[in-house]
Motif scaffolding. Structure first.
Motif, PDB file in Angstrom:
ATOM      1  N   THR A   9      -8.011  15.391  -2.185  1.00 21.70           N
ATOM      2  CA  THR A   9      -6.966  16.327  -2.717  1.00 21.70           C
ATOM      3  C   THR A   9      -6.858  17.218  -1.452  1.00 21.70           C
ATOM      4  OG1 THR A   9      -7.270  16.000  -5.037  1.00 21.70           O
ATOM      5  CG2 THR A   9      -6.054  17.946  -4.516  1.00 21.70           C
ATOM      6  N   TYR A  10      -5.671  17.735  -1.207  1.00 21.06           N
ATOM      7  CA  TYR A  10      -5.442  18.291  -0.084  1.00 21.06           C
ATOM      8  C   TYR A  10      -4.670  19.657  -0.516  1.00 21.06           C
ATOM      9  CZ  TYR A  10      -7.034  14.713   2.886  1.00 21.06           C
ATOM     10  OH  TYR A  10      -7.665  13.699   3.316  1.00 21.06           O
ATOM     11  N   LEU A  11      -5.151  20.749   0.054  1.00 22.38           N
ATOM     12  CA  LEU A  11      -4.551  22.048  -0.240  1.00 22.38           C
ATOM     13  C   LEU A  11      -3.579  22.790   0.805  1.00 22.38           C
ATOM     14  CD1 LEU A  11      -7.655  23.721  -1.872  1.00 22.38           C
ATOM     15  CD2 LEU A  11      -5.703  22.748  -3.268  1.00 22.38           C
ATOM     16  N   LYS A  12      -2.388  23.203   0.427  1.00 24.04           N
ATOM     17  CA  LYS A  12      -1.655  23.791   1.557  1.00 24.04           C
ATOM     18  C   LYS A  12      -2.313  25.400   1.707  1.00 24.04           C
ATOM     19  CE  LYS A  12       2.510  21.749  -0.286  1.00 24.04           C
ATOM     20  NZ  LYS A  12       3.812  21.920  -0.757  1.00 24.04           N
ATOM     21  N   ARG A  13      -1.745  25.966   2.926  1.00 24.11           N
ATOM     22  CA  ARG A  13      -2.270  27.184   3.008  1.00 24.11           C
ATOM     23  C   ARG A  13      -1.864  28.233   2.104  1.00 24.11           C
ATOM     24  NH1 ARG A  13       0.995  30.712   4.890  1.00 24.11           N
ATOM     25  NH2 ARG A  13       2.389  29.294   6.102  1.00 24.11           N
ATOM     26  N   GLU A  15      -1.629  27.871  -0.895  1.00 28.85           N
ATOM     27  CA  GLU A  15      -2.075  27.490  -2.220  1.00 28.85           C
ATOM     28  C   GLU A  15      -3.609  28.406  -2.067  1.00 28.85           C
ATOM     29  OE1 GLU A  15      -1.339  23.216  -4.291  1.00 28.85           O
ATOM     30  OE2 GLU A  15      -1.959  23.200  -2.069  1.00 28.85           O
ATOM     31  N   ALA A  39      -8.999  23.369   9.124  1.00 25.72           N
ATOM     32  CA  ALA A  39      -7.838  22.727   8.459  1.00 25.72           C
ATOM     33  C   ALA A  39      -7.756  21.278   9.241  1.00 25.72           C
ATOM     34  CB  ALA A  39      -6.612  23.595   8.831  1.00 25.72           C
ATOM     35  N   MET A  46       2.383  20.458   9.761  1.00 25.35           N
ATOM     36  CA  MET A  46       1.786  20.242   8.474  1.00 25.35           C
ATOM     37  C   MET A  46       0.157  20.394   8.438  1.00 25.35           C
ATOM     38  SD  MET A  46       1.859  16.873   6.018  1.00 25.35           S
ATOM     39  CE  MET A  46       3.426  16.824   5.450  1.00 25.35           C
ATOM     40  N   ARG A  48      -3.368  20.896   6.167  1.00 29.97           N
ATOM     41  CA  ARG A  48      -3.994  21.150   5.044  1.00 29.97           C
ATOM     42  C   ARG A  48      -5.581  21.167   5.153  1.00 29.97           C
ATOM     43  NH1 ARG A  48       0.739  21.165   4.318  1.00 29.97           N
ATOM     44  NH2 ARG A  48       2.157  19.985   3.009  1.00 29.97           N
ATOM     45  N   TRP A  49      -6.035  21.634   4.018  1.00 29.97           N
ATOM     46  CA  TRP A  49      -7.645  21.815   3.732  1.00 29.97           C
ATOM     47  C   TRP A  49      -7.752  20.774   2.533  1.00 29.97           C
ATOM     48  CZ3 TRP A  49      -4.323  25.519   5.437  1.00 29.97           C
ATOM     49  CH2 TRP A  49      -4.663  26.273   6.477  1.00 29.97           C
ATOM     50  N   LYS A  50      -9.067  20.053   2.983  1.00 30.91           N
ATOM     51  CA  LYS A  50      -9.559  19.321   1.813  1.00 30.91           C
ATOM     52  C   LYS A  50     -10.112  20.164   0.709  1.00 30.91           C
ATOM     53  CE  LYS A  50     -11.983  15.542   3.468  1.00 30.91           C
ATOM     54  NZ  LYS A  50     -12.995  14.626   3.966  1.00 30.91           N
ATOM     55  N   LYS A  51      -9.891  19.630  -0.340  1.00 31.14           N
ATOM     56  CA  LYS A  51     -10.095  20.386  -1.473  1.00 31.14           C
ATOM     57  C   LYS A  51     -11.624  20.566  -1.843  1.00 31.14           C
ATOM     58  CE  LYS A  51      -9.528  21.280  -6.620  1.00 31.14           C
ATOM     59  NZ  LYS A  51     -10.914  21.457  -6.987  1.00 31.14           N
TER      60      LYS A  51
END
Length: 67
Positions: A9-13, A15, A39, A46, A48-51
């Motif tokens: 799962t990846y998270l947006k900034r 979030e 990131a 685009m 993203r960060w790995k959850k």
């Protein structure tokens, strides 16, 4: 060809900002200082960060506070 772990799962900034109640600048400052997971740049606009990276980082922070 190696298999990728597609269930990650990846998270947006945005979030992360909401989760930690910090600004965009704080997220990037923490990252630059090495105090936050790096990131993953998936495209020109685009990021993203790995959850799992965020969860591990948070667990380490919580453990440090218990010492």
């Amino acid at each position: 060809m190696p298999h990728t772990h597609l269930s990650e799962t990846y998270l947006k900034r945005q979030e992360l900002q909401a989760k930690f109640k910090v600004s965009r600048a704080t997220i990037y400052r923490w990252t630059k200082e090495g105090n936050f997971p790096a990131a993953i740049h998936l495209g020109a606009n685009m990021v993203r960060w790995k959850k799992s990276d965020i969860d591990n980082w948070l667990a380490k922070k919580e453990q440090q506070n218990q010492l």
